[in-house]
Scaffold this motif. Sequence first.
Motif, short mmCIF file in Angstrom:
data_model
loop_
_atom_site.label_atom_id
_atom_site.label_comp_id
_atom_site.label_asym_id
_atom_site.label_seq_id
_atom_site.Cartn_x
_atom_site.Cartn_y
_atom_site.Cartn_z
N TYR A 66 -1.78 6.72 -10.49
CA TYR A 66 -1.96 7.76 -11.28
C TYR A 66 -1.63 8.89 -10.71
O TYR A 66 -0.57 9.90 -10.20
N ASN A 67 -2.67 9.05 -9.90
CA ASN A 67 -2.31 10.50 -8.63
C ASN A 67 -0.97 10.14 -8.11
O ASN A 67 -0.68 10.99 -8.15
N SER A 68 -0.74 9.30 -7.72
CA SER A 68 0.94 9.73 -6.70
C SER A 68 1.79 10.12 -7.62
O SER A 68 2.69 10.19 -7.50
N GLU A 113 1.19 -0.88 0.27
CA GLU A 113 -0.22 -0.07 -0.03
C GLU A 113 0.38 1.29 -0.17
O GLU A 113 0.03 2.16 -0.77
N ASN A 114 1.78 1.40 0.34
CA ASN A 114 2.85 2.11 0.29
C ASN A 114 2.52 3.02 -1.25
O ASN A 114 3.69 2.29 -2.02
N ASP A 115 2.68 4.27 -1.50
CA ASP A 115 2.95 4.36 -2.79
C ASP A 115 4.37 4.65 -3.07
O ASP A 115 4.65 4.84 -3.94
N LEU A 116 5.23 5.56 -2.14
CA LEU A 116 6.46 5.25 -2.95
C LEU A 116 7.43 3.87 -3.19
O LEU A 116 8.12 3.63 -4.16
N ILE A 117 6.98 2.92 -2.36
CA ILE A 117 7.40 2.01 -2.58
C ILE A 117 6.89 1.42 -4.39
O ILE A 117 7.14 0.62 -4.58
#
Length: 194
Positions: free
Chosen positions: A105-107, A12-16
């Motif tokens: 896409y937003n991230s 769930e981590n966007d940066l990962i």
Amino acid sequence: MNFLAHIYLSGENDLIKIGNFMADGIRGKQFAHFPEDVQKGILLHRFIDTYTDSHDIFRKSTKRLHDRYHHYSGVIVDIVYDHFLAKNWTTYSDEKLESFINRFYNSLHDNYDILTEKTQGLMPYMIERNWLLSYQTTEGIHQILTQMDRRSKNISKMQFAIEELNEFYDDFEEEFTSFFEEIKVQAKAKLISL
């Protein structure tokens, strides 16, 4: 595994997720310049690729294509496996595929400054043509394979791999399903250890 599977396997981590998504363009220890969670995504991506390429089920899928596509067989199977993930998405997630993709896409937009130049250049085309959602259909896969073939100046002949996908559709799907159960467990364990 291609884009969709790498993103999915990132948790769930966007940066990962972002690190895993853009890892192919980051060589050696260049990953050390990114934030810690992006680094984890890059390392996870490398683990997934190594595990996948050496797995008997994945190799069985690539062997079916090797005589015609040679070293491009693995790339084709990566894309084909993403098709089966997208097609059977509700088996693997309670979230709608469209919602999952739009959040990703937003991230990318929200973290634009940490993206590699290659990813920044790729992003508008990917979002405009909604590559990740297009994986759901064989028509979408054919378009992706055709674009990949163009990038190789038509040397790879990947656009024709839709023929094998259609001919061996059930075999590829069965192989993906078995393999994906294993890679989910392995990727989750690797993510915890990073």
